[in-house]
Design a protein around this motif. Structure first.
Motif, PDB file in Angstrom:
ATOM      1  N   ILE A  57       0.842  -1.203   0.000  1.00 58.53           N
ATOM      2  CA  ILE A  57       0.000   0.000   0.000  1.00 58.53           C
ATOM      3  C   ILE A  57       0.873   1.248   0.000  1.00 58.53           C
ATOM      4  CG2 ILE A  57      -1.594   1.361   1.421  1.00 58.53           C
ATOM      5  CD1 ILE A  57      -2.945  -1.341   2.145  1.00 58.53           C
ATOM      6  N   LYS A  58       1.893   1.244   0.838  1.00 58.62           N
ATOM      7  CA  LYS A  58       2.798   2.396   0.910  1.00 58.62           C
ATOM      8  C   LYS A  58       3.454   2.662  -0.450  1.00 58.62           C
ATOM      9  CE  LYS A  58       6.363   4.207   3.918  1.00 58.62           C
ATOM     10  NZ  LYS A  58       7.154   3.998   5.114  1.00 58.62           N
ATOM     11  N   SER A  59       3.929   1.605  -1.093  1.00 57.25           N
ATOM     12  CA  SER A  59       4.569   1.736  -2.400  1.00 57.25           C
ATOM     13  C   SER A  59       3.576   2.196  -3.463  1.00 57.25           C
ATOM     14  CB  SER A  59       5.184   0.394  -2.805  1.00 57.25           C
ATOM     15  OG  SER A  59       5.726   0.471  -4.098  1.00 57.25           O
ATOM     16  N   ALA A  60       2.381   1.617  -3.456  1.00 54.72           N
ATOM     17  CA  ALA A  60       1.363   1.985  -4.447  1.00 54.72           C
ATOM     18  C   ALA A  60       0.970   3.453  -4.316  1.00 54.72           C
ATOM     19  CB  ALA A  60       0.148   1.079  -4.307  1.00 54.72           C
ATOM     20  N   LEU A  61       0.791   3.916  -3.094  1.00 51.86           N
ATOM     21  CA  LEU A  61       0.442   5.323  -2.879  1.00 51.86           C
ATOM     22  C   LEU A  61       1.561   6.241  -3.362  1.00 51.86           C
ATOM     23  CD1 LEU A  61      -1.215   5.109   0.644  1.00 51.86           C
ATOM     24  CD2 LEU A  61      -2.368   5.697  -1.510  1.00 51.86           C
ATOM     25  N   LYS A  62       2.787   5.855  -3.087  1.00 52.82           N
ATOM     26  CA  LYS A  62       3.945   6.645  -3.517  1.00 52.82           C
ATOM     27  C   LYS A  62       4.005   6.724  -5.040  1.00 52.82           C
ATOM     28  CE  LYS A  62       7.774   5.777  -1.390  1.00 52.82           C
ATOM     29  NZ  LYS A  62       9.061   5.148  -0.992  1.00 52.82           N
ATOM     30  N   ASN A  63       3.504   5.686  -5.709  1.00 52.94           N
ATOM     31  CA  ASN A  63       3.538   5.637  -7.165  1.00 52.94           C
ATOM     32  C   ASN A  63       2.231   6.087  -7.816  1.00 52.94           C
ATOM     33  OD1 ASN A  63       6.256   4.629  -7.906  1.00 52.94           O
ATOM     34  ND2 ASN A  63       5.688   3.028  -6.467  1.00 52.94           N
ATOM     35  N   GLY A  64       1.403   6.825  -7.069  1.00 55.18           N
ATOM     36  CA  GLY A  64       0.232   7.463  -7.655  1.00 55.18           C
ATOM     37  C   GLY A  64      -1.085   6.724  -7.539  1.00 55.18           C
ATOM     38  N   GLU A  65      -1.100   5.562  -6.892  1.00 54.37           N
ATOM     39  CA  GLU A  65      -2.358   4.830  -6.735  1.00 54.37           C
ATOM     40  C   GLU A  65      -3.243   5.569  -5.734  1.00 54.37           C
ATOM     41  OE1 GLU A  65      -4.926   3.042  -7.957  1.00 54.37           O
ATOM     42  OE2 GLU A  65      -3.323   1.730  -8.646  1.00 54.37           O
ATOM     43  N   THR A  66      -4.561   5.379  -5.838  1.00 55.40           N
ATOM     44  CA  THR A  66      -5.489   6.076  -4.950  1.00 55.40           C
ATOM     45  C   THR A  66      -5.933   5.178  -3.794  1.00 55.40           C
ATOM     46  OG1 THR A  66      -7.488   5.377  -6.128  1.00 55.40           O
ATOM     47  CG2 THR A  66      -6.392   7.405  -6.914  1.00 55.40           C
ATOM     48  N   ASP A  67      -6.261   5.817  -2.691  1.00 59.66           N
ATOM     49  CA  ASP A  67      -6.797   5.085  -1.538  1.00 59.66           C
ATOM     50  C   ASP A  67      -8.045   4.304  -1.932  1.00 59.66           C
ATOM     51  OD1 ASP A  67      -5.036   5.765   0.599  1.00 59.66           O
ATOM     52  OD2 ASP A  67      -6.000   7.716   0.801  1.00 59.66           O
TER      53      ASP A  67
END
Length: 151
Positions: A57-67
């Motif tokens: 989750i941390k990596s995905a958020l850092k790469n522009g993914e949404t909550d």
């Protein structure tokens, strides 16, 4: 929770070098970064790896993914937030993670669907990401790596 053992890749540095080389190749395979993040998260959810879910989750958020999308990965079939290509990759992640659940580890239907959206190099990257995730999940689950710990 306290870990049972230091991460094996920290104890065997050459192992980490090999994993890092595979991870680098995965990210050079042309598969969309969002898809790699999604398959990592879904496999980690299936395997109950809190450290990998947290890190994913941390990596995905850092790469522009949404909550919003990340909250719906666990129920991606019922969500309208994922493309057909992402759905095919998520189905592959599920089947490749649960290989003992059926006579054929990945169904022909799932393989056909994912092959419609990704070329062989991209498929190789996605499959390697799923496989690496399963490796990480097993190392973290067996050693009881706590959520919040990252590699």
């Amino acid at each position: 929770m306290t870990a049972r053992l230091t991460n094996p890749t920290a104890l065997l540095p050459d192992a980490m070098k090999g994993i890092q080389n595979i991870f680098k190749a995965v990210h050079q395979g042309g598969a969309p970064g969002a898809v790699l993040e999604l398959v990592h998260l879904r496999a980690s959810q299936i395997n109950g790896c809190s450290a990998c879910v947290y890190g994913g989750i941390k990596s995905a958020l850092k790469n522009g993914e949404t909550d919003e999308r990340l909250h719906q990965v666990v129920a991606w079939r019922e969500s309208d937030l994922f493309t057909d290509a992402e759905r095919a990759a998520l189905a592959l992640a599920e089947e490749a993670t649960r290989i003992a659940d059926r006579p054929d580890p990945v169904s022909d239907a799932t393989w056909a669907a994912v092959s419609e959206h990704y070329d062989e190099t991209q498929l190789a990257a996605i499959l390697l990401m799923i496989s690496l995730t399963n490796l990480f999940n097993r190392l973290n689950a067996v050693t009881r790596a706590p959520a919040g710990a990252t590699w």
